[in-house]
Scaffold this active site. Sequence first.
Site, mmCIF file in Angstrom:
data_model
loop_
_atom_site.group_PDB
_atom_site.id
_atom_site.type_symbol
_atom_site.label_atom_id
_atom_site.label_comp_id
_atom_site.label_asym_id
_atom_site.label_seq_id
_atom_site.Cartn_x
_atom_site.Cartn_y
_atom_site.Cartn_z
ATOM 1 N N ALA A 203 33.656 64.105 34.644
ATOM 2 C CA ALA A 203 33.006 64.683 35.814
ATOM 3 C C ALA A 203 33.019 63.753 37.030
ATOM 4 O O ALA A 203 33.093 64.203 38.166
ATOM 5 C CB ALA A 203 31.559 65.030 35.466
ATOM 6 N N CYS A 328 45.706 39.181 39.705
ATOM 7 C CA CYS A 328 44.483 38.453 40.042
ATOM 8 C C CYS A 328 43.237 39.308 39.903
ATOM 9 O O CYS A 328 42.135 38.793 39.837
ATOM 10 C CB CYS A 328 44.557 37.952 41.471
ATOM 11 S SG CYS A 328 45.795 36.714 41.668
#
Lengths: 391, 211
Positions: A203, A328
């Site tokens: 949802a 990263c």
Amino acid sequence: MNNTKRVYLDNAATTNLDKEVLEEMTPFFLDKYGNPSSLHTHGKEAHTAIKEARKTIAEPIGALPEEIIFVGSATEADNMALFGVALANKERGNHIITTKIEHKAVLEPLKKLEKKGFEITYLDVDKQGFIKIDELEEKTTKKTVLVSIIHANHEVGTIQDLERIGKMCKEKKVLFHTDAAQSFTKTELDVEKFNLDLVSLNAHKMHGPKGVGALYIKKGTLIDPLIIGGGQEFKMRAGTHNVPCIVGFSKATEIGMKNMKKSVGDIGNLRDYAIEELLRIPDTRLNGPIGGKRLCNNINISFDFIEGEALLMHLDLVGVAVSTGSACSSTSLRPSHILTAMGRSATEAHGSLRITLSKHTTKQEIDYTINNIKKIVGDLRMLSPLTKVRE
Amino acid sequence: MVIEYTEKTIEHFQNPRNVGEIEDPDGKSMEGNPACGDMVSLTIKVEKDKISDIKFKSYGCASNIATASILTELAKNKSVDDAKKISWMQINNELGGLPKIKIHCSVLAVDTLKSAITDYERRNGLLKEDPDELNEKNIRQRLKSVIDPQTGADIISKNIVSNFNHNNGEISVNLKICKDYESSEVIEDEIREHLETLNDFESVNIKYSCK
């Protein structure tokens, strides 16, 4: 930070809750708080709400209400589909086919099944992220029990041709699962037309609440439950129902389906405008396809010579929320497995930025974002030793 | 993933000091690897045995930029010998602490400075020992620059390396971790990246062992 404008463009991560959805949910926190398994009026009230929700969610995908099982998230739905089918169909075969661009919610359960003796085939994708149906057909054997292929990819927005895949699965008599967490209410999803046996939904990617999802399970599918001990959800998923969120899920589906055509068109136009503007920046490339085969709200662009996390952090400092496929920014320090599967180099993945729009995104917000990206990319390129090396 | 940077790290990231390249430098270096997503280049000017000027460029994440920036501040006006002593721990402390997963950025910054100084010393015939020579000491030194992102510590100090040896340029490294350890791929890549620039390097063979 307080005075900065805030622009949220990470709608593939999650979306804001629609006010109408919240309004629909509120009574189920405050007044209609009964347990749907209880026999009294409080319980019946909640039970009826769940029954209605099941219908509302089943209808637009062409399912029967009893084929919808409410769970806690699309991740749980994926886990249930994979473990549940693998365990229940062990006697028939131990081979599962998937792709190299799945969400971790599919890849990690499959890794675990691999350790338990299942054979997993990871299909390659082309440069735009599409699987090759021929390869899928070739790799399907008598031992294949399940094919699991993501509907619309969460990073690059590639929408797979589920109709063709489903047809093939039907011919080969193999169960077919798709993770539709990103695509539901953004592109056609029809379990009949696509021959789907299992579909994961949630949802919170479509302005509904977090903490609720569903697994569509076609009637007659052999599958074991993951969570037992209470008999809820036709004995397929135990645990007291999250009634307010299920009600919210239902309302979000209703709104999403009602406005789908217009909203997909509008968001898609804004997406195409943004892509065009961003590609004006030199040394950039779009990851994923263009047009109708791309999720209407997804933009994924790689900027050469710079690293995505730095770009993301700078954008955050001017109030713009986005995402990146750079190593990263991941806990594993590895670049996005999706971009690398599409043939992008590690450097291209590090320099990627994912921008995902919603129905609330405005052209002003896009312009503000693009202007900031132009400036930041310029600054970071000035700072980068790679800019000079490649010149 | 939520990455918690200190205010000082963000400040250096937003306003990096000493950016650029010195023309006609006395020493220069470039460390890291674009495939891993981080690279730093440094140029230094040395006057009377003192680092009189230093400039950096960076390709990498916010902490990569911040660590290089603060390193240039720390190294500027230090004697060459004192600059060599700057440790990644010191950089980390100066910034108020980096997330474990970002410690490797401070190591990269310090290693880049060390190799700029080596370049300066090599140019001026001051190099006593060649840090690129393939020997036990240098292998150990380089393995000390490999950080396990799970713990934020180097693989030598944390005893992740059980032993290593070398023969005709072929290095073998035995690790005390399982192959499916969360950061084994990163550690393996980092070991390769650090060892392959040694002189006469041929290959590295990494073995895992776990109970």
